[in-house]
Design a protein around this motif. Structure first.
Motif, PDB file in Angstrom:
ATOM      1  N   ASP A 135     -14.330 -34.001  23.929  1.00 53.41           N
ATOM      2  CA  ASP A 135     -14.518 -32.569  24.278  1.00 53.41           C
ATOM      3  C   ASP A 135     -13.479 -31.549  23.971  1.00 53.41           C
ATOM      4  O   ASP A 135     -13.576 -30.669  23.374  1.00 53.41           O
ATOM      5  N   ALA A 136     -12.168 -32.157  23.891  1.00 51.85           N
ATOM      6  CA  ALA A 136     -11.086 -31.332  23.383  1.00 51.85           C
ATOM      7  C   ALA A 136     -11.168 -31.214  21.977  1.00 51.85           C
ATOM      8  O   ALA A 136     -11.011 -30.313  21.268  1.00 51.85           O
ATOM      9  N   GLN A 137     -11.711 -32.181  21.230  1.00 50.72           N
ATOM     10  CA  GLN A 137     -11.849 -31.958  19.635  1.00 50.72           C
ATOM     11  C   GLN A 137     -12.778 -31.088  19.316  1.00 50.72           C
ATOM     12  O   GLN A 137     -12.669 -30.274  18.409  1.00 50.72           O
ATOM     13  N   TYR A 184       2.410 -25.800  19.218  1.00 50.07           N
ATOM     14  CA  TYR A 184       1.526 -26.850  19.382  1.00 50.07           C
ATOM     15  C   TYR A 184       0.606 -26.328  20.741  1.00 50.07           C
ATOM     16  O   TYR A 184       0.863 -25.602  21.532  1.00 50.07           O
ATOM     17  N   GLY A 185      -0.451 -26.936  20.629  1.00 50.41           N
ATOM     18  CA  GLY A 185      -1.526 -27.049  21.791  1.00 50.41           C
ATOM     19  C   GLY A 185      -1.239 -27.958  22.772  1.00 50.41           C
ATOM     20  O   GLY A 185      -0.864 -29.087  22.149  1.00 50.41           O
ATOM     21  N   LEU A 186      -1.519 -28.018  23.888  1.00 51.01           N
ATOM     22  CA  LEU A 186      -1.463 -29.070  24.998  1.00 51.01           C
ATOM     23  C   LEU A 186      -2.881 -29.134  25.669  1.00 51.01           C
ATOM     24  O   LEU A 186      -2.953 -28.772  26.755  1.00 51.01           O
ATOM     25  N   PRO A 187      -4.102 -29.649  25.126  1.00 47.60           N
ATOM     26  CA  PRO A 187      -5.226 -30.024  25.910  1.00 47.60           C
ATOM     27  C   PRO A 187      -5.156 -30.875  26.961  1.00 47.60           C
ATOM     28  O   PRO A 187      -4.370 -31.814  26.646  1.00 47.60           O
ATOM     29  N   GLY A 188      -5.892 -30.791  28.187  1.00 49.66           N
ATOM     30  CA  GLY A 188      -5.655 -31.782  29.092  1.00 49.66           C
ATOM     31  C   GLY A 188      -6.877 -31.643  30.175  1.00 49.66           C
ATOM     32  O   GLY A 188      -7.838 -30.958  30.157  1.00 49.66           O
ATOM     33  N   LYS A 189      -6.844 -32.990  31.019  1.00 46.15           N
ATOM     34  CA  LYS A 189      -7.934 -32.929  32.102  1.00 46.15           C
ATOM     35  C   LYS A 189      -9.247 -32.904  31.499  1.00 46.15           C
ATOM     36  O   LYS A 189     -10.315 -32.261  32.053  1.00 46.15           O
ATOM     37  N   LEU A 213       6.766 -23.249  21.272  1.00 45.38           N
ATOM     38  CA  LEU A 213       5.977 -22.719  21.831  1.00 45.38           C
ATOM     39  C   LEU A 213       4.660 -23.669  22.172  1.00 45.38           C
ATOM     40  O   LEU A 213       4.224 -24.295  21.226  1.00 45.38           O
ATOM     41  N   ILE A 214       4.320 -23.788  23.350  1.00 45.85           N
ATOM     42  CA  ILE A 214       3.173 -24.884  23.650  1.00 45.85           C
ATOM     43  C   ILE A 214       2.106 -24.130  24.454  1.00 45.85           C
ATOM     44  O   ILE A 214       2.162 -23.546  25.421  1.00 45.85           O
ATOM     45  N   TRP A 215       1.139 -24.262  23.877  1.00 44.90           N
ATOM     46  CA  TRP A 215      -0.166 -23.421  24.413  1.00 44.90           C
ATOM     47  C   TRP A 215      -0.972 -24.519  25.215  1.00 44.90           C
ATOM     48  O   TRP A 215      -1.635 -25.451  24.700  1.00 44.90           O
ATOM     49  N   VAL A 216      -1.229 -24.380  26.312  1.00 44.56           N
ATOM     50  CA  VAL A 216      -1.686 -25.235  27.573  1.00 44.56           C
ATOM     51  C   VAL A 216      -3.013 -24.823  27.796  1.00 44.56           C
ATOM     52  O   VAL A 216      -3.486 -23.594  28.194  1.00 44.56           O
ATOM     53  N   TRP A 217      -4.356 -25.697  27.319  1.00 42.10           N
ATOM     54  CA  TRP A 217      -5.434 -25.395  27.459  1.00 42.10           C
ATOM     55  C   TRP A 217      -6.397 -26.267  27.999  1.00 42.10           C
ATOM     56  O   TRP A 217      -5.930 -27.436  28.006  1.00 42.10           O
ATOM     57  N   ALA A 218      -7.693 -26.073  28.536  1.00 38.12           N
ATOM     58  CA  ALA A 218      -8.545 -27.000  28.719  1.00 38.12           C
ATOM     59  C   ALA A 218     -10.009 -26.701  28.100  1.00 38.12           C
ATOM     60  O   ALA A 218     -10.130 -25.616  27.884  1.00 38.12           O
TER      61      ALA A 218
END
Length: 213
Positions: free
Chosen positions: A147-149, A137-142, A105-110
């Motif tokens: 900021d993501a950390q 897993y997480g998948l932060p982007g953009k 599973l991958i959680w996409v977030w910003a």
């Protein structure tokens, strides 16, 4: 005064013949093979060359088999998992191919997404209740790394690794047009996307679906 003695000729001949016989005896030890003839040497050289050619052919065959094995391994990796990125926590390289053959599973977030912020506690809860064998897993982007950390630290979503996608390339790779979203990767290589926020029970149910398939 030294007296020069003349040795009779028959004695000299006998001594020479005896010395020659000794020399021959010293060169030929018992059971020694006779000296190689030119034909024997050429045959041995030819055999050695043929042996060398065989070894070269074997090496080429092994190399060809190795290349074929690598090609087959690459073919087993779904196209959507053929990517390389970095881990948010330490910048280490992450190879998407490592997910092949695994339920994930991958959680996409910003970091700037208020819906992602509200969903974070649900994600933390679900991550602690996933069935065995399902990766998360997480998948932060953009956004940028800082900021993501900061989001990870503030909302306590540090119990699982996060893949960093600064420009949204991996989002597009998985067919995600906006966040949050949940990407389901089956161990058979198929990929499904659940758009929008999902509560803890929904995330666990998705993981159980993967584990059961």
């Amino acid at each position: 005064m030294n007296t020069l003695r003349t040795v009779p000729a028959p004695v000299v001949r006998a001594a020479l013949l005896g010395g020659a016989a000794f020399a021959l005896a010293a060169c030929a030890s018992p059971g020694a093979e006779p000296a190689s003839t030119p034909d024997a040497e050429m045959s041995a050289t030819h055999d050695a060359m043929e042996s060398g050619d065989a070894m070269t052919d074997d090496a080429m065959d092994e190399e060809s088999m190795s290349d074929d094995t690598m090609d087959e391994a690459a073919a087993d990796v779904p196209e959507q998992l053929q990517f390389t990125t970095t881990l948010l926590a330490d910048g280490a390289t992450f190879d998407g191919a490592s997910l092949a053959g695994q339920d994930t599973l991958i959680w996409v977030w910003a970091s700037w997404c208020p819906t992602c912020q509200a969903e974070a506690p649900e994600v933390v809860d679900a991550a602690s209740r996933l069935p065995e064998g399902v990766g998360f897993y997480g998948l932060p982007g953009k956004s940028d790394v800082a900021d993501a950390q900061a989001f990870v630290d503030e909302y306590g979503v540090d119990g699982f690794p996060h893949l960093f996608d600064d420009d949204g390339t991996l989002w597009a790779n998985f067919g995600v047009s906006y966040q949050p979203a949940l990407v389901l990767i089956d161990d058979d290589g198929s990929v499904e996307v659940m758009p929008g926020a999902t509560d803890a029970d929904g995330i666990v149910a998705a993981a159980e679906k993967l584990a059961a398939s």
